[in-house]
Design an enzyme around this catalytic site. Structure first.
Site, PDB file in Angstrom:
ATOM      1  N   ASP A  73     -11.002   0.273 -13.631  1.00  0.00           N
ATOM      2  CA  ASP A  73     -10.908   0.689 -12.220  1.00  0.00           C
ATOM      3  C   ASP A  73     -10.413   2.131 -12.109  1.00  0.00           C
ATOM      4  O   ASP A  73      -9.519   2.437 -11.310  1.00  0.00           O
ATOM      5  CB  ASP A  73     -10.007  -0.284 -11.452  1.00  0.00           C
ATOM      6  N   GLY A 104       2.576   2.127  -0.433  1.00  0.00           N
ATOM      7  CA  GLY A 104       1.152   2.008  -0.721  1.00  0.00           C
ATOM      8  C   GLY A 104       0.634   0.616  -0.470  1.00  0.00           C
ATOM      9  O   GLY A 104       1.363  -0.367  -0.579  1.00  0.00           O
ATOM     10  N   THR A 112       1.338  -5.114  -1.822  1.00  0.00           N
ATOM     11  CA  THR A 112       1.974  -3.905  -1.310  1.00  0.00           C
ATOM     12  C   THR A 112       2.780  -3.257  -2.426  1.00  0.00           C
ATOM     13  O   THR A 112       3.226  -3.919  -3.354  1.00  0.00           O
ATOM     14  CB  THR A 112       2.944  -4.233  -0.159  1.00  0.00           C
ATOM     15  N   VAL A 113       2.948  -1.964  -2.313  1.00  0.00           N
ATOM     16  CA  VAL A 113       3.819  -1.237  -3.218  1.00  0.00           C
ATOM     17  C   VAL A 113       4.949  -0.652  -2.377  1.00  0.00           C
ATOM     18  O   VAL A 113       4.697   0.003  -1.364  1.00  0.00           O
ATOM     19  CB  VAL A 113       3.055  -0.131  -3.982  1.00  0.00           C
ATOM     20  N   GLY A 172      -2.780  -1.676  -1.520  1.00  0.00           N
ATOM     21  CA  GLY A 172      -4.019  -1.720  -2.283  1.00  0.00           C
ATOM     22  C   GLY A 172      -4.859  -2.884  -1.818  1.00  0.00           C
ATOM     23  O   GLY A 172      -4.677  -3.399  -0.707  1.00  0.00           O
ATOM     24  N   SER A 173      -5.754  -3.294  -2.693  1.00  0.00           N
ATOM     25  CA  SER A 173      -6.673  -4.356  -2.337  1.00  0.00           C
ATOM     26  C   SER A 173      -5.967  -5.706  -2.258  1.00  0.00           C
ATOM     27  O   SER A 173      -6.484  -6.639  -1.693  1.00  0.00           O
ATOM     28  CB  SER A 173      -7.787  -4.413  -3.380  1.00  0.00           C
ATOM     29  N   LYS A 198       5.455  -3.260  -7.155  1.00  0.00           N
ATOM     30  CA  LYS A 198       4.156  -3.776  -6.710  1.00  0.00           C
ATOM     31  C   LYS A 198       4.288  -5.284  -6.563  1.00  0.00           C
ATOM     32  O   LYS A 198       4.626  -5.973  -7.528  1.00  0.00           O
ATOM     33  CB  LYS A 198       3.095  -3.403  -7.752  1.00  0.00           C
TER      34      LYS A 198
HETATM   35  P1  ADP Z   1      -4.115  -2.109  -5.970  1.00  0.00           P
HETATM   36  O1  ADP Z   1      -4.406  -2.836  -7.239  1.00  0.00           O
HETATM   37  O2  ADP Z   1      -3.877  -3.045  -4.835  1.00  0.00           O
HETATM   38  O3  ADP Z   1      -5.127  -1.040  -5.671  1.00  0.00           O
HETATM   39  P2  ADP Z   1      -2.288   0.003  -6.871  1.00  0.00           P
HETATM   40  O4  ADP Z   1      -1.506  -0.275  -8.110  1.00  0.00           O
HETATM   41  O5  ADP Z   1      -3.477   0.898  -7.023  1.00  0.00           O
HETATM   42  O6  ADP Z   1      -2.677  -1.383  -6.182  1.00  0.00           O
HETATM   43  O7  ADP Z   1      -1.302   0.612  -5.780  1.00  0.00           O
HETATM   44  C1  ADP Z   1      -1.758   0.861  -4.456  1.00  0.00           C
HETATM   45  C2  ADP Z   1      -1.282   2.228  -3.986  1.00  0.00           C
HETATM   46  O8  ADP Z   1       0.160   2.288  -4.016  1.00  0.00           O
HETATM   47  C3  ADP Z   1      -1.725   3.388  -4.882  1.00  0.00           C
HETATM   48  O9  ADP Z   1      -3.019   3.847  -4.542  1.00  0.00           O
HETATM   49  C4  ADP Z   1      -0.634   4.413  -4.601  1.00  0.00           C
HETATM   50  O10 ADP Z   1      -0.894   5.081  -3.371  1.00  0.00           O
HETATM   51  C5  ADP Z   1       0.615   3.559  -4.439  1.00  0.00           C
HETATM   52  N1  ADP Z   1       1.346   3.412  -5.722  1.00  0.00           N
HETATM   53  C6  ADP Z   1       1.085   2.496  -6.684  1.00  0.00           C
HETATM   54  N2  ADP Z   1       1.925   2.613  -7.735  1.00  0.00           N
HETATM   55  C7  ADP Z   1       2.754   3.640  -7.445  1.00  0.00           C
HETATM   56  C8  ADP Z   1       3.852   4.284  -8.156  1.00  0.00           C
HETATM   57  N3  ADP Z   1       4.241   3.857  -9.359  1.00  0.00           N
HETATM   58  N4  ADP Z   1       4.468   5.331  -7.545  1.00  0.00           N
HETATM   59  C9  ADP Z   1       4.055   5.751  -6.333  1.00  0.00           C
HETATM   60  N5  ADP Z   1       3.038   5.207  -5.614  1.00  0.00           N
HETATM   61  C10 ADP Z   1       2.387   4.159  -6.153  1.00  0.00           C
HETATM   62 MG    MG Z   2      -5.501   0.620  -6.851  1.00  0.00          MG
HETATM   63 MG    MG Z   3      -6.055  -2.862  -8.517  1.00  0.00          MG
END
Ligand code: ADP
Ligand code: MG
Ligand code: MG
Length: 274
Positions: free
Chosen positions: A134, A14, A20-21, A16-17, A36
């Site tokens: 959020d 994943g 990376t995850v 996000g903003s 993350k």
């Molecule tokens: P950001 O703050 O950058 O938006 P997120 O925590 O929302 O970061 O994570 C970005 C993306 O990564 C999520 O929208 C999801 O698709 C994936 N992701 C995040 N955490 C998990 C998790 N625990 N298991 C699986 N996918 C995840």
């Molecule tokens: Mg997010």
């Molecule tokens: Mg966020």
């Protein structure tokens, strides 16, 4: 590639903003989790601040009892990989993607179960004096069963120590999901999460944000008109009534998560097992 910690970084799952995850695999027992990460050298300061904020909030949420509907926090660390230094959060891995991605296959029974999980998660978060700030489809992850979802991404969250009485606030979160009072910079409390929940339910049915994105024009409609987003036709009368209770423009008239759990739309909606 990484001798400083007891785990190995796997594929990216994943973006996000801000970071990376990835998948993480424990070297000793092969256990898989989500990591993350923010690259300390390549990031801008606010990205690292959001990650540290998220760690602080996740720690206070996991203190004593936790909710099965909040993505579980497993710890945090730093890793040195090749020439890069990362700040990492370890999280329970949710294999089902986000609720925005698979909205097409979802019947109303599954939808109700998902919303029940989400409202339960928010009730827990709010009972700890935390506002998520959020709530949106991309931050709601599907677990091992289609009806089981968990709330993720506490990077924008705030706790009671950050509340100041009556002073103007700087809005946190994603514009199209923001409550009117947040857009106007007046306040951002648990009621504001409930508005975002209403927008998220519409998104869970249609796969698209509740408001179409026309930039500043949309923000002025959210903050300064009487308009509400269109309610999806596909939803039952009870479901539409539920959304109405979330999308009251006056935050004092909006239902709380405890009240929403008692709404007929969520009667017998809890998932079978966790
Ligand atoms: P950001 O703050 O950058 O938006 P997120 O925590 O929302 O970061 O994570 C970005 C993306 O990564 C999520 O929208 C999801 O698709 C994936 N992701 C995040 N955490 C998990 C998790 N625990 N298991 C699986 N996918 C995840
Ligand atoms: Mg997010
Ligand atoms: Mg966020």
């Amino acid at each position: 590639n990484n001798d400083t910690v007891s785990w190995v970084r796997g594929k990216c799952i994943g973006k996000g903003s801000f970071g990376t995850v990835s998948l993480g695999v424990d070297k000793s027992d092969g256990r898989v989790f989500a990591v993350k990460s923010v690259d300390r050298m390549a990031c801008i300061p606010s990205q690292l601040e959001a990650l540290e904020n998220e760690i602080r909030i996740l720690r206070s949420l996991s203190y004593s009892s936790s909710s099965p509907y909040v993505v579980q926090y497993l710890g945090d660390d730093e890793s040195y990989e090749k020439t890069t230094s990362f700040r990492n959060i370890h999280l329970e891995y949710l294999p089902g993607g986000t609720v925005t991605e698979d909205h097409d296959d979802v019947d109303e029974l599954t939808l109700r179960s998902r919303i029940w999980c989400l409202v339960s998660a928010l009730k827990h978060v709010h009972s700890r004096g935390i506002v998520h700030c959020d709530v949106k489809g991309k931050n709601v992850l599907v677990g091992h069963a289609p009806g089981l979802v968990k709330l993720a991404d506490f990077g924008s969250g705030k706790d009671y120590s950050m509340f100041d009485s009556g002073a103007p606030i700087s809005p946190r979160g994603s514009p199209l999901w923001m409550a009117p009072e947040v857009v106007r910079g007046e306040s951002q409390g648990s009621e504001s999460d409930v508005w975002s929940l209403g927008c998220t339910i519409i998104e869970m049915v249609t796969g698209k944000p509740a408001w179409e994105d026309h930039g500043v024009d949309t923000l002025s409609r959210i903050g300064f008109s009487d308009e509400l987003p269109a309610f999806p036709d596909r939803l039952s009368e009870t479901g539409r009534d539920f959304i109405q209770k979330c999308l009251r423009r006056d935050p004092t008239q909006r239902w709380s998560c405890s009240q929403l759990l008692e709404h007929p739309f969520l009667a017998a909606a809890a998932p079978d097992s966790v």
